[in-house]
Design a protein around this motif. Sequence first.
Motif, PDB file in Angstrom:
ATOM      1  N   UNK A   2      67.809 -25.361  -3.028  1.00 49.93           N
ATOM      2  CA  UNK A   2      67.709 -26.269  -1.893  1.00 49.93           C
ATOM      3  C   UNK A   2      68.419 -25.623  -0.713  1.00 49.93           C
ATOM      4  N   UNK A   3      67.899 -25.776   0.474  1.00 47.12           N
ATOM      5  CA  UNK A   3      68.519 -25.229   1.673  1.00 47.12           C
ATOM      6  C   UNK A   3      68.921 -26.355   2.608  1.00 47.12           C
ATOM      7  N   UNK A   4      70.107 -26.241   3.185  1.00 50.95           N
ATOM      8  CA  UNK A   4      70.564 -27.332   4.046  1.00 50.95           C
ATOM      9  C   UNK A   4      69.941 -27.291   5.433  1.00 50.95           C
ATOM     10  N   UNK A   5      69.294 -26.188   5.782  1.00 53.00           N
ATOM     11  CA  UNK A   5      68.740 -26.088   7.143  1.00 53.00           C
ATOM     12  C   UNK A   5      67.219 -26.142   7.177  1.00 53.00           C
ATOM     13  N   UNK A  55      69.100 -20.739   4.839  1.00 55.43           N
ATOM     14  CA  UNK A  55      68.197 -19.628   4.546  1.00 55.43           C
ATOM     15  C   UNK A  55      68.905 -18.282   4.745  1.00 55.43           C
ATOM     16  N   UNK A  56      69.649 -18.166   5.867  1.00 57.19           N
ATOM     17  CA  UNK A  56      70.305 -16.898   6.158  1.00 57.19           C
ATOM     18  C   UNK A  56      71.450 -16.607   5.195  1.00 57.19           C
ATOM     19  N   UNK A  57      72.224 -17.634   4.830  1.00 55.40           N
ATOM     20  CA  UNK A  57      73.340 -17.377   3.911  1.00 55.40           C
ATOM     21  C   UNK A  57      72.842 -16.962   2.541  1.00 55.40           C
ATOM     22  N   UNK A  58      71.680 -17.487   2.138  1.00 56.12           N
ATOM     23  CA  UNK A  58      71.106 -17.073   0.854  1.00 56.12           C
ATOM     24  C   UNK A  58      70.618 -15.638   0.931  1.00 56.12           C
ATOM     25  N   UNK A  91      59.990 -11.708  -0.698  1.00 56.59           N
ATOM     26  CA  UNK A  91      59.272 -12.849  -0.116  1.00 56.59           C
ATOM     27  C   UNK A  91      60.159 -14.082  -0.189  1.00 56.59           C
ATOM     28  N   UNK A  92      59.999 -14.969   0.781  1.00 60.26           N
ATOM     29  CA  UNK A  92      60.665 -16.276   0.774  1.00 60.26           C
ATOM     30  C   UNK A  92      59.592 -17.323   1.028  1.00 60.26           C
ATOM     31  N   UNK A  93      59.426 -18.257   0.096  1.00 63.43           N
ATOM     32  CA  UNK A  93      58.346 -19.247   0.205  1.00 63.43           C
ATOM     33  C   UNK A  93      58.826 -20.609  -0.266  1.00 63.43           C
ATOM     34  N   UNK A  94      58.279 -21.694   0.315  1.00 61.35           N
ATOM     35  CA  UNK A  94      58.607 -23.031  -0.184  1.00 61.35           C
ATOM     36  C   UNK A  94      57.909 -23.301  -1.512  1.00 61.35           C
ATOM     37  N   UNK A  95      58.658 -23.849  -2.454  1.00 60.08           N
ATOM     38  CA  UNK A  95      58.088 -24.291  -3.735  1.00 60.08           C
ATOM     39  C   UNK A  95      57.527 -25.701  -3.576  1.00 60.08           C
ATOM     40  N   UNK A 102      62.587 -27.289  -2.154  1.00 57.13           N
ATOM     41  CA  UNK A 102      63.021 -26.059  -2.799  1.00 57.13           C
ATOM     42  C   UNK A 102      62.359 -24.850  -2.157  1.00 57.13           C
ATOM     43  N   UNK A 103      63.122 -23.760  -2.064  1.00 58.29           N
ATOM     44  CA  UNK A 103      62.594 -22.491  -1.583  1.00 58.29           C
ATOM     45  C   UNK A 103      62.851 -21.413  -2.620  1.00 58.29           C
TER      46      UNK A 103
END
Length: 341
Positions: A279-282, A308-311, A324-328, A332-333
Motif C-alpha cells: 500500500x502506498x500513502x501517496x 512510491x519514491x520511498x519504496x 516495472x511499477x503497476x497498480x494491482x 496495492x502497487x
Amino acid sequence: MTTTQPAPPPSMRLRELAFGAACAAALRAAARLGVADALGDDPMAAEDIAAAVKTEPGPLRRLLRALSCHGVFAERPDGTFAHTDVSRLLREDDPHSLRAITLWCTEPWTWDVWPKLDEAVRTGRNVAEDLYGKEFFPYLNEDAPESADVFNRAMTTSSVQSAQDVAAFLDLTGCTSVADIGGGQGHVVASLLDKYPDLRGTLLDLPRVVENAVPRLRTGDLADRAHVVPGDVRTAVPVKADVYVIKNILEWDDESTTRTLRNVREAGGPGTRVVVIENLVDDSPSMRFSTAMDLLLLLNVGGAKHTRQSMVDRLTEAGLVIDDISPVNPYLHAFDCHIPG
C-alpha cells in the motif's frame, strides 16, 4: 433519529476529531458484542437487539445512535435501527467482513501507544519497546496471545480479499517455483498455485503463523506442490525459487526491512525476480486509513507506510533493479524487480 446535517463549523469539526477515540471505541464495542450479526435484514428495536446480544437496552441504543452518526447503522424515524453498507462489514458472515481488522485497529495495546505519539514523532523511534520491554511482535506473541490471534485473523482477512487480485495480476508464465516471503497463512500462494497447475509454491513465515496455514497447502489438493516453511524472514530466507513475492511486510523499522531484502537477495541470486507489493500513502483512495496506519507503524515497530519514491529508494538501496511499477488494485502497487548479476 439521524438526519442529513450541514457540515459543522471548524470549531465543532475539531471537537469531533478530538473525540475520535469515542468512534473507535464504539466500533470495537459493536464488533465484540456482535451487534451487526444480531441485526438482520429487517430493522429492529434497540430492545430486541439488546436481548439478542445480552446488553442493557438503554446503553445499547446510545451506542447505536453514536455509530449511526458516522453511517454505521441507521436510526429510522420509528426509532428502530437498520443496517447500512458500512455496518454490514462488521458481520462475521459478510464476504467482505472487516470485523477482524476493526478489532485489530482497536486492540488494547493501541490505547497504550497512541497517547505517546508526540514522543515517537520527536524521536523517530517506536514506543512499544519502552512500554513492554521487548520488540512489539515478540511482545504480541509471548505476552498478548489473544491480540496476536486477532492480528492473524485480520491479516488473513486482508490476504483473502487481495489474494485473487494478486494472482490475477501476476504473470508467472514459464516459472516453475514461487515463494511468498512473510506470506501469512498462504492465501496468495494458494491462489497462484490454482492459476498455474504446474507451479510449485513455498510459504515462509513465523512458526506460530504457518501453524494455521491454509489446509490445502498441507494436506489438501495443493499439498503435493506446496512447501510450508517456518522461519523469520529477517533472520534468513532458506528458500530457493524463481520468483519471490513480498507483500505488505516491508513496513518495519529500516534495519528489519534491510535485513529482509538482503536475505532475499542472498537466497535468490542473480537474475531472480522479486515482486514487492505494498500500500502506498501517496497514491490511494484510502488516505485517511493509510496515513493512520502509517502513524501506528511508527508507534509499534518504528516502521512506515511507503510513498512510491520511498519504496523505490528502499529497493534500489537494497541492490534490486526495478523493472516495472503497476497498480494491482486501487489499494496495492507492485514493484517488479530482479536481482542483478
